[in-house]
Design a protein around this motif. Structure first.
Motif, short mmCIF file in Angstrom:
data_model
loop_
_atom_site.label_atom_id
_atom_site.label_comp_id
_atom_site.label_asym_id
_atom_site.label_seq_id
_atom_site.Cartn_x
_atom_site.Cartn_y
_atom_site.Cartn_z
N THR B 54 -77.76 -2.68 -11.81
CA THR B 54 -76.62 -1.78 -11.67
C THR B 54 -76.55 -0.93 -12.93
O THR B 54 -76.33 -1.45 -14.02
CB THR B 54 -75.33 -2.57 -11.49
OG1 THR B 54 -75.52 -3.48 -10.40
CG2 THR B 54 -74.16 -1.67 -11.20
N GLY B 83 -74.54 -1.94 -6.09
CA GLY B 83 -75.07 -1.61 -7.41
C GLY B 83 -76.06 -0.48 -7.33
O GLY B 83 -75.81 0.51 -6.66
N TYR B 117 -67.55 -3.60 -10.49
CA TYR B 117 -68.63 -4.58 -10.38
C TYR B 117 -68.26 -5.92 -10.99
O TYR B 117 -69.07 -6.84 -11.00
CB TYR B 117 -69.92 -4.04 -11.01
CG TYR B 117 -70.49 -2.93 -10.18
CD1 TYR B 117 -71.10 -3.21 -8.96
CD2 TYR B 117 -70.36 -1.62 -10.58
CE1 TYR B 117 -71.59 -2.21 -8.18
CE2 TYR B 117 -70.84 -0.59 -9.79
CZ TYR B 117 -71.46 -0.89 -8.59
OH TYR B 117 -71.94 0.10 -7.80
#
Lengths: 372, 424
Positions: B54, B83, B117
């Protein structure tokens, strides 16, 4: 799009000698950075055919490795895509593909479940560029049942390994002979066909019922008087690579500027799997003339009139002339190679001497390689 | 639920003004390097090779080429369902819309991206260095030391230390102090601009310093963390690492690739460098060619002689042309009977026949001596040089030039000829 694609890539050929002992002909490396099937696949995608089936059987490993991601040919899509069909045992069938028609019969659901009206069938062992839409338009205009792409070969070329055709003035095929001992015509079939999908299904089913398995012998030749089979003349570059000599000469054709310009510079492009190799490196002592060199290669010696594929290492004081070095070959110092095809992953010891006298020599040499 | 242990934020917005006309149309990370690569390929390849899948790429200056190059991240396998690579340009907000005003400010403006994330760690990278580094090993070090912030450092010669940000560490690699470009350095451990932060620490520091104008990692965020008693560690890196910030260092780094066994080896199976390859065909060397101590990219056609040079993809070099100590980027065409000495020629340039570059005595560049020096001839992208021109050293040409730009078919050493771009 109006057509789906089928690429026949099952074949082995004894004419390829040792070269086909570990890979299908369609997986043969061509012109430094391509494989044979790239040409048919790129033609499919450049003709906007979105759904393509590849039938493989003989030594499919190398081919599958090449096709593992279909995105290089723009097939990694939600609509359509690239389908690889190897023979599989089912409740109804436990045979290998007994022929090209049988391969289609065993995977008839692929044809049945599509909705596109036409099918373009091509073989994966030819090097050419073609817009299949042009053939399709011709097919429709001629109201043909099957259209066969044909090419006039020069009179001095032996055509006994091809199918030869004779057309009338309207381009309808009147005679079709498969691998004739004495050919009546120098017009050959290029192994590229356009046919209506329902028509194809019907013929394949009929064939299967009668235990017939070959598309050329059992469909084209048997039906040539009943169905309207037309020839479409291909005038541009086209070569089948399925013999050692043809394979060698096809690669050597790429040393000519006009061939490189046609395939590498002119629209549309030929696509292939990207290998992420560094640029080719020329160390002191390198001397390269009239040759193609691919990425990942390191050259320390002399190379003339040759095609060097990817990730080759050529040692000091080597002399390589009129040869093809396939992928990932290591050539030790002071080696002399002339008129040869060096099989991929070979390791050639220092001070070796290989010269093809009278014919092209295929070198398969698996010595230990020490990698630091 | 989305959870990534470590995500990377790659700062790629800088202009790199010391690369002169090479960066007048592209951001520095998008400048070609080593024949077929672009500078940003190195940190991006490091990311995927280290298992960091990512990556947010922060762009600002001339992002078009960079965006095209990165695309959806296919060449680096960074096209992921969750990602992958995301390009993060500055954007308008209800209040306080601004450009990225500093390295840390750019990261601050993308807190939402990082938060989405749910990372444990954030890796901060810059897009203008050439190196191979396993960030996973650095992360292991970070965890083992229980650090809040780990800064990658490398030992530099003491006399050069004053050009860098210097870290002073104890025997356990813990950072006790740091100095920015010190006159009398107390250590030779230079910061490489690569940081691993605990996400909580980074977020807290960014929010606390949000109002700081030109918020910068080296100047503000790291000192803030240090002053608040967070444990900072220095991770020592001893491999190849090259800053290509000036034309001369850029030229040198390229030339190091052609050594017989280069210190920075692109030919190792392990740790591949990935790039977007548009050109696939092999290169062709004609009967009249001679190539020695050079690397050449795919699809090039060489009919002349090439010594000690780095040649990009799709380059054409005409018959009887001699190229020495030069860098020629993708798709440039060099005519016949030319002579090129120590030239850096950007992409899609057309050089006519009988052109001679880098001829005569050196003279200091009249406009930007700090950029164009060391005898290098620099030619910007899509420039055209007509037939029969002779060009001196420390020169720069950018734009479509014709005979009227060269009195007596000559451009003397130290001259700058810019017909294209914002500062013509």
């Amino acid at each position: 799009m109006r057509a789906i694609g089928i690429i026949l890539a099952g074949g082995n050929s004894y004419r390829m000698k040792e070269l086909s002992s570990k890979r299908a002909v369609c997986a043969m490396p061509i012109a430094g950075s391509y494989r044979s099937i790239d040409f048919a696949l790129s033609n499919m995608t450049n003709s906007h055919i979105q759904k393509v089936a590849v039938f493989t059987q003989y030594n499919a490993g190398s081919l599958n490795e090449h096709l593992i991601s279909s995105k290089w040919w723009n097939f990694g899509r939600k609509q359509g895509g690239l389908f690889t069909f190897t023979p599989s045992v089912t409740a109804e069938n436990n045979f290998w593909y007994r022929g090209t028609a049988d391969a289609m019969a065993q995977n008839l659901s692929f044809l049945k479940n599509s909705h596109e009206p036409y099918v373009v069938i091509a073989s994966g062992d030819c090097v050419y560029k073609m817009d299949y839409n042009k053939v399709l338009e011709y097919h429709v205009a001629k109201k043909a049942d099957i259209t066969v792409v044909c090419k006039d070969m020069p009179a001095n070329v032996n055509v006994d390994r091809f199918g030869t055709v004779k057309m009338n003035e309207e381009s309808r095929i009147e005679e079709f002979e498969e691998k004739p001992v004495v050919a009546k015509s120098n017009t050959i079939s290029c192994g590229i066909y356009v046919v209506r999908r329902r028509q194809l299904i019907e013929m394949i089913e009929k064939c299967a019922e009668e235990d017939r398995y070959d598309f050329v012998k059992d469909i084209l030749i048997r039906y040539k008087n009943m169905k309207r089979i037309y020839g479409y003349k291909l005038t541009d570059y086209w070569r089948n690579i399925a013999t050692v000599d043809d394979y060698f000469e096809t690669n050597m054709d790429f040393l000519k500027p006009e061939t490189r310009d046609y395939f590498f510079k002119q629209y549309p492009d030929i696509y292939s799997k990207v290998d992420d190799l560094p640029p080719a490196k020329y160390n002191p002592g390198a001397q390269v003339r009239n040759s193609l060199v691919s990425s990942g290669t390191i050259i320390n010696g002399t190379v003339e009139d040759s095609v060097i594929f990817k990730e080759t290492y050529i040692g000091n004081n080597c002399y390589i002339k009129n040869s093809i070095i396939l992928n990932d070959v290591y050539i030790g110092d002071n080696t002399h190679i002339e008129n040869c095809i060096i099989e991929s992953h070979d390791t050639i010891r220092a001070n070796s001497y290989y010269v093809g006298e009278n014919e092209i020599k295929i070198v398969v040499e698996r010595n230990d390689r020490y990698v630091i | 639920m989305i959870k990534k242990e470590m995500i990377a934020m790659l700062l790629a917005g800088g202009q790199g003004s010391r690369l002169g006309v090479l960066t007048s149309k592209v951001a520095k990370p998008a400048v070609s390097f080593g024949g077929k690569y672009r500078i940003i390929d190195f940190p991006l390849s490091n990311c995927i090779n280290s298992g960091v899948d990512t990556v947010g790429v922060l762009t600002q200056y001339q992002p078009l080429r960079l965006n095209t190059h990165i695309g959806i991240g296919i060449p680096w396998d960074l096209d992921r369902n969750i990602g992958g690579v995301t390009v993060l340009p500055p954007y308008e907000k209800i209040t306080n819309s601004e450009w990225y005003t500093g390295t840390a400010n750019a990261i601050y403006q993308n807190i939402d991206y990082m938060e989405s994330y749910n990372p444990e760690y954030v890796l901060i990278l810059s897009g203008d260095h050439i190196y191979k580094m396993d960030y996973e090993v650095m992360l292991d070090f970070h965890k083992e030391k229980g650090a809040d912030v780990t800064i990658a450092v490398m030992p530099v010669p003491m006399e050069e230390a004053k050009r860098f940000g210097i870290m002073i560490t104890d025997e356990d690699h813990k950072i006790t102090d740091f100095e920015e470009k010190p006159e009398h350095p107390r250590s030779n451990l230079a910061s490489m601009g690569i940081y691993i932060f605990n996400w909580k620490t980074l977020k807290e520091a960014l929010l606390a310093n949000a109002q700081q104008p030109g918020l910068d990692f080296g100047k503000h965020v790291i000192p803030y963390c240090h002053d608040n008693g967070k444990p900072l560690y220095a991770y020592e890196f001893n491999g190849y690492w090259k800053d290509v910030g000036t034309l001369h260092s850029y030229w040198e780094a390229n030339m190091e690739l052609i050594d017989i066994v280069p210190e920075f080896n692109l030919y190792e199976e392990y740790w591949k460098i990935y790039t977007k390859s548009e050109i696939l065909p092999p290169q062709y060397l004609s009967d009249t060619s001679f190539v020695e101590r050079s690397i050449i990219g795919e699809g090039a056609t060489i009919c002349g002689k090439v010594y000690n040079s780095v040649i990009g993809c799709g380059v054409t070099i005409g018959k009887d042309t001699v190229v020495r100590d030069s860098i020629i980027m993708n798709n440039t065409v060099i005519g016949e009977n030319c002579e090129l000495n120590k030239a850096i020629i950007a992409e899609n340039v057309v050089v006519g026949d009988e052109v001679r570059l880098g001829i005569g005595e050196e003279a200091e560049n009249e406009t930007d001596p700090h950029i164009y020096n060391n005898g290098i001839v620099t030619i910007g992208e899509k420039s055209v040089i007509p037939n029969g021109i002779t060009v001196g050293k420390n020169t720069c040409i950018f734009g479509k030039t014709d005979d009227s730009d060269y009195p007596e078919k000559f451009l003397a050493s130290g001259k700058t000829l810019i017909k294209e771009g914002d500062n013509k």
